[in-house]
Design a protein around this motif. Sequence first.
Motif, mmCIF file in Angstrom:
data_model
loop_
_atom_site.group_PDB
_atom_site.id
_atom_site.type_symbol
_atom_site.label_atom_id
_atom_site.label_comp_id
_atom_site.label_asym_id
_atom_site.label_seq_id
_atom_site.Cartn_x
_atom_site.Cartn_y
_atom_site.Cartn_z
ATOM 1 N N CYS A 28 15.817 45.839 43.240
ATOM 2 C CA CYS A 28 14.861 45.181 42.354
ATOM 3 C C CYS A 28 15.546 44.730 41.077
ATOM 4 C CB CYS A 28 13.720 46.129 41.982
ATOM 5 S SG CYS A 28 12.684 46.657 43.360
ATOM 6 N N THR A 29 15.214 43.534 40.626
ATOM 7 C CA THR A 29 15.706 43.048 39.350
ATOM 8 C C THR A 29 14.875 43.650 38.225
ATOM 9 O OG1 THR A 29 16.442 40.955 40.314
ATOM 10 C CG2 THR A 29 16.107 41.001 37.933
ATOM 11 N N VAL A 30 15.543 44.130 37.188
ATOM 12 C CA VAL A 30 14.856 44.631 35.998
ATOM 13 C C VAL A 30 14.406 43.431 35.167
ATOM 14 C CG1 VAL A 30 15.089 45.976 33.873
ATOM 15 C CG2 VAL A 30 16.262 46.711 35.961
ATOM 16 N N GLY A 31 13.112 43.376 34.837
ATOM 17 C CA GLY A 31 12.633 42.317 33.969
ATOM 18 C C GLY A 31 13.035 42.596 32.532
ATOM 19 N N PHE A 32 12.533 43.707 32.018
ATOM 20 C CA PHE A 32 12.838 44.125 30.657
ATOM 21 C C PHE A 32 12.957 45.639 30.620
ATOM 22 C CE2 PHE A 32 10.259 40.271 30.329
ATOM 23 C CZ PHE A 32 11.073 39.464 29.530
ATOM 24 N N ASN A 33 13.671 46.143 29.629
ATOM 25 C CA ASN A 33 13.634 47.558 29.304
ATOM 26 C C ASN A 33 12.550 47.796 28.269
ATOM 27 O OD1 ASN A 33 15.725 48.335 31.021
ATOM 28 N ND2 ASN A 33 17.303 47.967 29.477
ATOM 29 N N ALA A 34 11.885 48.946 28.362
ATOM 30 C CA ALA A 34 10.792 49.283 27.448
ATOM 31 C C ALA A 34 10.881 50.768 27.128
ATOM 32 C CB ALA A 34 9.438 48.937 28.066
ATOM 33 N N ARG A 35 10.073 51.213 26.179
ATOM 34 C CA ARG A 35 10.141 52.617 25.784
ATOM 35 C C ARG A 35 8.761 53.163 25.452
ATOM 36 N NH1 ARG A 35 13.979 52.205 20.986
ATOM 37 N NH2 ARG A 35 14.470 54.293 21.728
ATOM 38 N N SER A 36 8.662 54.494 25.559
ATOM 39 C CA SER A 36 7.530 55.257 25.039
ATOM 40 C C SER A 36 8.137 56.425 24.282
ATOM 41 C CB SER A 36 6.630 55.764 26.171
ATOM 42 O OG SER A 36 5.608 56.594 25.664
ATOM 43 N N GLY A 37 8.127 56.346 22.953
ATOM 44 C CA GLY A 37 8.838 57.341 22.164
ATOM 45 C C GLY A 37 10.324 57.238 22.425
ATOM 46 N N THR B 24 12.848 41.529 21.289
ATOM 47 C CA THR B 24 12.371 42.492 20.298
ATOM 48 C C THR B 24 10.868 42.720 20.319
ATOM 49 O OG1 THR B 24 12.216 40.729 18.637
ATOM 50 C CG2 THR B 24 14.290 41.963 18.745
ATOM 51 N N ASN B 25 10.104 41.876 21.018
ATOM 52 C CA ASN B 25 8.656 42.059 21.065
ATOM 53 C C ASN B 25 8.091 41.367 22.295
ATOM 54 O OD1 ASN B 25 9.240 39.478 19.746
ATOM 55 N ND2 ASN B 25 7.031 39.315 19.476
ATOM 56 N N THR C 181 10.960 36.859 22.412
ATOM 57 C CA THR C 181 9.666 37.426 22.798
ATOM 58 C C THR C 181 9.517 37.481 24.308
ATOM 59 O OG1 THR C 181 8.610 36.591 20.781
ATOM 60 C CG2 THR C 181 7.163 37.168 22.620
ATOM 61 N N ALA C 182 9.265 38.650 24.852
ATOM 62 C CA ALA C 182 9.029 38.808 26.288
ATOM 63 C C ALA C 182 7.656 38.254 26.641
ATOM 64 C CB ALA C 182 9.114 40.283 26.667
ATOM 65 N N LEU C 183 7.590 37.445 27.700
ATOM 66 C CA LEU C 183 6.316 36.885 28.155
ATOM 67 C C LEU C 183 5.910 37.413 29.527
ATOM 68 C CD1 LEU C 183 6.667 33.110 27.130
ATOM 69 C CD2 LEU C 183 5.489 34.955 25.894
ATOM 70 N N LEU D 246 2.662 46.540 29.586
ATOM 71 C CA LEU D 246 2.958 47.496 28.515
ATOM 72 C C LEU D 246 1.732 48.319 28.152
ATOM 73 C CD1 LEU D 246 5.075 45.155 26.195
ATOM 74 C CD2 LEU D 246 5.937 46.897 27.784
ATOM 75 N N SER D 247 0.572 47.658 28.100
ATOM 76 C CA SER D 247 -0.666 48.351 27.768
ATOM 77 C C SER D 247 -1.019 49.391 28.831
ATOM 78 C CB SER D 247 -1.801 47.337 27.622
ATOM 79 O OG SER D 247 -3.029 47.981 27.357
ATOM 80 N N ALA D 248 -0.820 49.044 30.093
ATOM 81 C CA ALA D 248 -1.170 49.943 31.198
ATOM 82 C C ALA D 248 -0.360 51.232 31.161
ATOM 83 C CB ALA D 248 -0.973 49.235 32.535
ATOM 84 N N TYR D 249 0.908 51.128 30.767
ATOM 85 C CA TYR D 249 1.789 52.299 30.786
ATOM 86 C C TYR D 249 2.085 52.852 29.388
ATOM 87 C CZ TYR D 249 2.626 51.221 35.713
ATOM 88 O OH TYR D 249 2.479 51.005 37.062
ATOM 89 N N GLY D 250 1.474 52.282 28.356
ATOM 90 C CA GLY D 250 1.705 52.781 27.013
ATOM 91 C C GLY D 250 3.124 52.580 26.536
ATOM 92 N N LEU D 251 3.708 51.411 26.841
ATOM 93 C CA LEU D 251 5.102 51.136 26.519
ATOM 94 C C LEU D 251 5.223 50.025 25.487
ATOM 95 C CD1 LEU D 251 6.533 51.097 30.164
ATOM 96 C CD2 LEU D 251 6.396 53.027 28.598
ATOM 97 N N SER D 252 6.414 49.873 24.930
ATOM 98 C CA SER D 252 6.690 48.784 23.997
ATOM 99 C C SER D 252 8.110 48.267 24.229
ATOM 100 C CB SER D 252 6.524 49.232 22.543
ATOM 101 O OG SER D 252 7.406 50.298 22.243
ATOM 102 N N ILE D 253 8.299 46.976 23.946
ATOM 103 C CA ILE D 253 9.627 46.383 24.008
ATOM 104 C C ILE D 253 10.402 46.825 22.779
ATOM 105 C CG2 ILE D 253 10.860 44.177 23.960
ATOM 106 C CD1 ILE D 253 9.483 44.708 26.615
ATOM 107 N N TYR D 254 11.716 46.961 22.917
ATOM 108 C CA TYR D 254 12.530 47.372 21.770
ATOM 109 C C TYR D 254 13.788 46.517 21.654
ATOM 110 C CZ TYR D 254 15.145 49.949 25.368
ATOM 111 O OH TYR D 254 15.852 50.312 26.510
#
Length: 230
Positions: free
Chosen positions: A54-63, A132-133, A195-197, A222-230
Motif C-alpha cells: 500500500c502507498t502511504v498517503g500522508f503521515n499523521a499523529r495523535s499526541g 503541515t495541515n 495542505t493535504a487534501l 483525520l476526524s474519524a481517527y482523531g489524528l492531525s497532519i504534522y
Amino acid sequence: MPLRTIVRAVVVLALLLGGSAVVGPAAHAGQRAERQAAVTVRGGDTLYSAGARCTVGFNARSGTTLYALVPGRCAQGSSTWYADPALTVAVGVTAGVSFPGNDYASIRYTNTAVAYPGEVSLGAGAGTRDITNAANPVVGQSICHVGRTTGYRCGTVQAVNLTINYGEGTVYGLFRSTICSEPGDAGGPAFSGGTALGIIVGSSGNCSSGGVTYYQPVTEWLSAYGLSIY
C-alpha cells in the motif's frame, strides 16, 4: 609469551584487518538497528505486508503516536506492515479500516528506529514537499498528486461529495480532479501547496487519452481517527 597476551594480540590484529572481534547476538542486533535508523517512510512511499503493498498517503499523529494513512481497500486483511518487500523491517500494525462506505485505513507506527517525517516524496529525483495541515477541497482549487505509476502531476479540483460504486460496495463523499492516474497510483497523496487534501482511491480513463482521479478527503479521515497532519 603468556596465553593472555597471545589472545589479546589476535583480537587487536582482527580489528586492524577490518574484522570484528564480537560476532554474537549483540553485534547483529546493533547492525539491524543501524539499518533501520537509515529507513525513512514518507507520504508517497510504499508499505508491505504478507499479502499486499500500500502507498502511504500522508503521515499523521495523535499526541506522540504516529500513523500512516492508506486506502481502506488496500489494508483490508493485513495486520503487520514492513518498509521493504522482503518483509525484514517491520514498521507498524493496522489500527483501523473503513471500507465500504469510506475508503480509508490507518497504520500505527511501532518501530521507533525508523523516521516518519511529515512530508511527501515527489518521486525519484524530485525532492519532497512538507505538508503541515489539511483542508477540505474546493471546486476550482489547484491540486497536485503523486502516483506510484504516473508520478507527480497537477490540475484542479473538479467536483466534491461524489459517490462511487465498487464491486465490493459503495463509497460516499469522494472528490474528483482533472488529473489523470493509472493502476498502481492508488494511495498516492493529493495536496495544494503544503495542505493535504486527499488520497487517490480511483480513476477513470488514463494518462494517454485523458482521465480524471477520485480521492478520499483527508479531513474526514483525520476526524474519524482523531489524528492531525504534522
